[in-house]
Design a protein around this motif. Structure first.
Motif: not given
Length: 345
Positions: A11-25
């Motif tokens: 769940x930690x990894x999935x949360x980070x994926x979602x967060x970074x997906x919207x971070x405009x990296x």
């Protein structure tokens, strides 16, 4: 031994994926390559808010670690989204400072007290130059502190030299300036630096795995859209085989990565196996590093070929991951060095 992640880690990894997906990296990576650090520091702030920057910092210094498995999960997500900055070096510097503070001098203890809480909550982005990582410090121009290991001495460098060109523009390399503040001296520095280098190699392996996964995912999406002879090229058997081979390489590397995390976590202060030696840990980390690095590099070659000439262009986002895969392959241990460590008696 099982290297499966538990539900909380997944769940930690999935949360980070979602967060970074919207971070405009992608925008942050391009800006970072130009020496503009504000967008990248904003992404770093999001990671800090999620607790990522405290994973290598002991609880005594306001961190939550050392937690190498969770750090591996986080860095796979960071690699998947091409997060810029000295991620591996900051984690390694935290391990180095914490290790020296355990049985070191008052000066090294003070350095740990000054820097580790700031690393843990994301206020400080630091980098590290050590023998295993070569003479350069990654992103020294963006770092709040540049730590340099010279033999049995640890220095807080007074600055850095000119930024050197790199194959990956977002990996900005510079030599630390000599002198500065001497933080520690003696055999303990060399031992702590070796442990920190293992963490840096492990973190780099996690970034490489995430980079390779992103390349396969982006290429799979592309071949479903591009048509030739009236059909999506992804329906061609040769294309399917190339992508399958790339994905299999990455999935075979994944358990080696988490096996190395277990090895790092099993010893005192995350350093050595309780029933083995530091050399055992180094071999585990080297195996993960060479497997993930080679798999990510193979994924980059596959992505480049299946995208055709489009994959060569700087304007296309795929190039951000292709360049990173090649750079991570050699960072903190080239394939030949890692293979030698695995095969060492």
């Amino acid at each position: 031994m099982r290297f499966m992640l538990d539900q909380a880690q997944t769940d930690f990894g999935r949360t980070l994926d979602r967060m970074l997906g919207g971070a405009g990296t992608p925008h942050a990576v391009r800006a970072w390559g130009r020496g503009e650090h504000a967008p990248g520091r904003a992404v770093w702030g999001r990671l800090a808010d999620a607790g990522v920057t405290g994973l290598a910092v002991p609880e005594a210094y306001e961190g939550v670690g050392p937690l190498p498995v969770e750090l591996g999960v986080a860095y796979v997500a960071a690699g998947r989204h091409a997060v810029p900055g000295p991620l591996a070096e900051t984690a390694a510097a935290a391990v180095l400072l914490a290790g020296l503070a355990e049985g070191g001098t008052a000066r090294s203890g003070q350095a740990a007290g000054d820097w580790l809480p700031r690393i843990a909550d994301g206020r400080a982005l630091v980098t590290l130059a050590a023998a295993d990582g070569g003479p350069y410090a990654l992103d020294a121009d963006a770092a709040d502190a540049v730590f340099a290991v010279a033999g049995e001495e640890l220095w807080l460098a007074p600055g850095h030299g000119p930024v050197q060109p790199s194959f990956d523009p977002a990996r900005r390399l510079a030599r630390p300036l000599p002198g500065g503040e001497l933080l520690a001296r003696g055999p303990a520095v060399a031992a702590a630096a070796a442990r920190a280098a293992d963490w840096a190699a492990f973190a780099t392996a996690a970034l490489a795995l995430g980079t390779g996964l992103a390349l396969v995912e982006r290429t799979a999406a592309y071949v479903r859209q591009r048509t030739q002879f009236g059909r999506p090229i992804g329906s061609f058997q040769a294309v399917k085989h190339r992508l399958a081979d790339a994905l299999i390489g990455l999935e075979f590397a994944r358990p080696l990565l988490y096996g190395a995390a277990v090895a790092l976590a099993s010893g005192p202060a995350g350093g050595a196996l309780a029933s083995g030696s530091t050399g055992d840990v180094r071999a585990e980390v080297a195996a993960a590093k060479v497997a993930t690095g080679e798999a990510a590099y193979a994924a980059a070659r596959t992505a480049l070929q299946l995208h055709g000439a489009l994959g060569y262009t700087d304007e296309y986002e795929l190039s951000l991951w292709i360049r990173k895969a090649r750079a991570l392959r050699s960072a903190w241990g080239s394939p030949s060095v890692c293979r030698a460590r695995v095969l060492a008696p």
